[in-house]
Motif scaffolding. Structure first.
Motif, PDB file in Angstrom:
ATOM      1  N   ASP A 118       0.704  -1.396   0.176  1.00  0.00           N
ATOM      2  CA  ASP A 118      -0.073   0.053   0.767  1.00  0.00           C
ATOM      3  C   ASP A 118       0.780   1.249  -0.109  1.00  0.00           C
ATOM      4  O   ASP A 118       1.702   1.587   0.513  1.00  0.00           O
ATOM      5  CB  ASP A 118      -0.586  -0.005   1.667  1.00  0.00           C
ATOM      6  CG  ASP A 118      -2.026   0.855   1.880  1.00  0.00           C
ATOM      7  OD1 ASP A 118      -1.540   1.932   0.222  1.00  0.00           O
ATOM      8  OD2 ASP A 118      -2.760   1.242   2.394  1.00  0.00           O
ATOM      9  N   TYR A 119       0.893   2.343  -0.705  1.00  0.00           N
ATOM     10  CA  TYR A 119       1.650   3.329  -1.184  1.00  0.00           C
ATOM     11  C   TYR A 119       1.475   4.172  -0.350  1.00  0.00           C
ATOM     12  O   TYR A 119       2.300   4.452   0.022  1.00  0.00           O
ATOM     13  CB  TYR A 119       1.682   3.651  -2.221  1.00  0.00           C
ATOM     14  CG  TYR A 119      -0.200   4.707  -2.714  1.00  0.00           C
ATOM     15  CD1 TYR A 119       0.338   6.035  -2.509  1.00  0.00           C
ATOM     16  CD2 TYR A 119      -1.312   4.158  -2.848  1.00  0.00           C
ATOM     17  CE1 TYR A 119      -1.019   6.367  -2.175  1.00  0.00           C
ATOM     18  CE2 TYR A 119      -2.342   4.731  -3.081  1.00  0.00           C
ATOM     19  CZ  TYR A 119      -2.443   6.301  -3.178  1.00  0.00           C
ATOM     20  OH  TYR A 119      -3.299   6.494  -3.231  1.00  0.00           O
ATOM     21  N   THR A 120       0.538   4.537   1.046  1.00  0.00           N
ATOM     22  CA  THR A 120       0.248   5.281   1.768  1.00  0.00           C
ATOM     23  C   THR A 120       0.769   5.052   3.434  1.00  0.00           C
ATOM     24  O   THR A 120       0.873   5.901   3.675  1.00  0.00           O
ATOM     25  CB  THR A 120      -1.083   5.289   1.838  1.00  0.00           C
ATOM     26  OG1 THR A 120      -2.266   4.120   2.844  1.00  0.00           O
ATOM     27  CG2 THR A 120      -2.074   5.857   0.270  1.00  0.00           C
ATOM     28  N   SER A 121       1.406   3.707   2.613  1.00  0.00           N
ATOM     29  CA  SER A 121       2.114   3.144   4.266  1.00  0.00           C
ATOM     30  C   SER A 121       3.439   3.661   4.270  1.00  0.00           C
ATOM     31  O   SER A 121       4.427   3.369   5.027  1.00  0.00           O
ATOM     32  CB  SER A 121       2.217   1.436   4.246  1.00  0.00           C
ATOM     33  OG  SER A 121       0.557   1.546   4.259  1.00  0.00           O
ATOM     34  N   GLY A 122       3.986   4.030   2.406  1.00  0.00           N
ATOM     35  CA  GLY A 122       5.345   4.387   2.421  1.00  0.00           C
ATOM     36  C   GLY A 122       5.704   5.088   3.315  1.00  0.00           C
ATOM     37  O   GLY A 122       5.224   6.305   3.837  1.00  0.00           O
TER      38      GLY A 122
ATOM     39  N   ILE B  89       5.721   3.974  -6.058  1.00  0.00           N
ATOM     40  CA  ILE B  89       6.512   4.425  -4.250  1.00  0.00           C
ATOM     41  C   ILE B  89       5.809   2.937  -4.078  1.00  0.00           C
ATOM     42  O   ILE B  89       7.006   2.095  -2.768  1.00  0.00           O
ATOM     43  CB  ILE B  89       5.469   5.275  -3.560  1.00  0.00           C
ATOM     44  CG1 ILE B  89       5.164   7.131  -3.618  1.00  0.00           C
ATOM     45  CG2 ILE B  89       5.005   5.255  -2.201  1.00  0.00           C
ATOM     46  CD1 ILE B  89       4.315   7.836  -3.480  1.00  0.00           C
ATOM     47  N   ALA B  90       4.933   2.414  -4.425  1.00  0.00           N
ATOM     48  CA  ALA B  90       4.390   0.765  -3.353  1.00  0.00           C
ATOM     49  C   ALA B  90       5.522  -0.437  -4.173  1.00  0.00           C
ATOM     50  O   ALA B  90       5.520  -0.834  -3.158  1.00  0.00           O
ATOM     51  CB  ALA B  90       3.116   0.449  -4.390  1.00  0.00           C
ATOM     52  N   MET B  91       5.680  -0.444  -5.405  1.00  0.00           N
ATOM     53  CA  MET B  91       6.690  -0.071  -6.599  1.00  0.00           C
ATOM     54  C   MET B  91       7.763  -0.800  -5.313  1.00  0.00           C
ATOM     55  O   MET B  91       9.492  -1.687  -5.007  1.00  0.00           O
ATOM     56  CB  MET B  91       7.584  -0.564  -7.206  1.00  0.00           C
ATOM     57  CG  MET B  91       6.137  -1.163  -8.096  1.00  0.00           C
ATOM     58  SD  MET B  91       4.966  -2.825  -8.398  1.00  0.00           S
ATOM     59  CE  MET B  91       4.286  -2.067  -6.827  1.00  0.00           C
TER      60      MET B  91
END
Length: 387
Positions: free
Chosen positions: A155-159, A188-190
């Motif tokens: 989840d990109y929001t957890s980066g 971002i997720a990757m």
């Protein structure tokens, strides 16, 4: 947009007909709509108490609209603007966060019904090479797994960097007007490892729906927003519903939105204006309670999907960590404290927490919004209506 363990607890799960004229019966601090019998007005007591309790707990204001076989009613509690004391309106438009996901899933299922894609297509078929890095591989992830959150995609929001820039007080006020592209959010997720191998577990990930929006664009040649507007908003005449893209304001009538960011005991901040591209197809939409009732009612009554696709949407997996809930394709099946099952979704984004649910036959629905994101219990509002 982000999920906590209340409902699909997000950063949030909530039939037809517009609001009628105000009824004669009212309760202190509330406004009602709909010519309902006294017996029905009395049965809303649990909902009204839950709304009052949310305001007492610190939510600035609440707006709700419900409908069942007796008709529609609406109620408000608290204020839309803490500076002026203006009350909330039953007609308020608000950011619905992850409720956007049900709209996105509906479009993809319509495309499947048209033979334009399969739920078992790989993500790589439609977005070759996009899901790669640190163990992610779109060649082994299906569209279905995006929609039911079994993909394992981070989840990109957890980066850490994104979280600091978007969800902390300092970061938000520096970056609230920044534009984020879907490709940027996926990248971002990757940078992180997947949470698990595709199909082996369940974890809510906003990246799944950013990718789902990208698949819609690849299949149709149009942005996902255009397809949602053409296929759902226009046919259902959802006049309070929109996809703002990068527009930072909320159309009127609307309330201010308030947040305490990461400190529930900290100061309250007005976060009404923001660039919703940070949420993309995972949570950018704006709507109102009457529109959400109409949408979920139409969906569960089979007015938007053929029987086979609706059955696919309602095929659920365990929503790990969310008691009494299972997740389908962009929709949740929740068992309430009284045993009743409702279908819908929750949504949360800065200063706004929303829920919209309906019974499986689409006959009894409620949608509501809190214009603060740090207090109140959305589940009690739902329980108050159905239990």
């Amino acid at each position: 947009m982000r999920v906590r363990t209340t409902l699909v607890a997000a950063t949030a799960v909530l039939l037809t007909a517009a609001l009628a004229a105000p009824a004669a019966a009212t309760a202190a601090g509330h406004g009602h709509a709909g010519a309902l019998p006294q017996s029905r007005l009395r049965s809303t007591g649990g909902t009204l108490m839950a709304m009052d309790a949310a305001v007492a707990a610190g939510v600035p204001g609440v707006t709700a609209t419900a409908e069942d076989g007796h008709g529609a009613w609406s109620a408000t509690a608290g204020v839309s603007d803490t500076g002026t004391g203006r009350p909330r309106s039953a007609a308020d438009r608000y950011r619905v966060g992850s409720i956007t996901k049900t709209f996105v899933a509906t479009v993809l299922l319509q495309l499947e019904a048209e033979g334009r894609l399969s739920l078992d297509d790989t993500v790589d078929k439609w977005q070759p090479g996009v899901v790669r890095g640190h163990g992610h591989d779109g060649r082994h992830i299906t569209v279905r797994q995006l929609l039911n959150h079994t993909s394992g995609v981070f989840d990109y929001t957890s980066g850490t960097g994104f979280y600091r820039a978007v969800f902390t007080e300092d970061g938000f006020f520096r970056h609230r007007y920044d534009t984020h592209t879907p490709g940027e959010l996926v990248r971002i997720a990757m940078r992180h490892r997947p949470d698990f191998a595709p199909g082996t577990s369940w974890k809510y990930s906003n990246t799944n729906y950013v990718l789902a929006g990208m698949v819609i664009e690849k299949v149709t040649g149009h942005p996902y927003a255009t397809e949602i507007e053409r296929r759902i908003i226009a046919p259902l005449r959802l006049r309070g519903t929109s996809l703002p893209g990068t527009r930072v304001t909320v159309p009127r009538p609307s309330s201010r939105a308030y947040s305490k960011f990461t400190d529930p005991k900290g100061p309250v901040h007005d976060v009404t204006q923001l660039n919703p591209s940070l949420a993309s197809a995972a949570g950018e939409m704006i709507s109102d309670s009457a529109d959400l009732d109409r949408f979920y009612s139409a969906l569960l009554r089979g007015k938007l999907l053929p029987p086979r696709q609706l059955a696919e949407m309602k095929t659920t997996v365990e929503a790990t960590g969310i008691p009494g809930a299972r997740y389908g394709l962009g929709i949740m099946d929740r068992r309430l404290t009284c045993g009743i099952h409702v279908w819908g979704h929750d949504g949360g984004i800065h200063g706004s927490r929303s829920s919209a649910v309906t019974t499986a036959d689409g006959e009894h629905a409620i949608a509501f919004n809190f214009n603060g994101d740090w207090a109140g219990d959305p589940e009690s509002v739902i329980d108050g209506e159905f239990c």
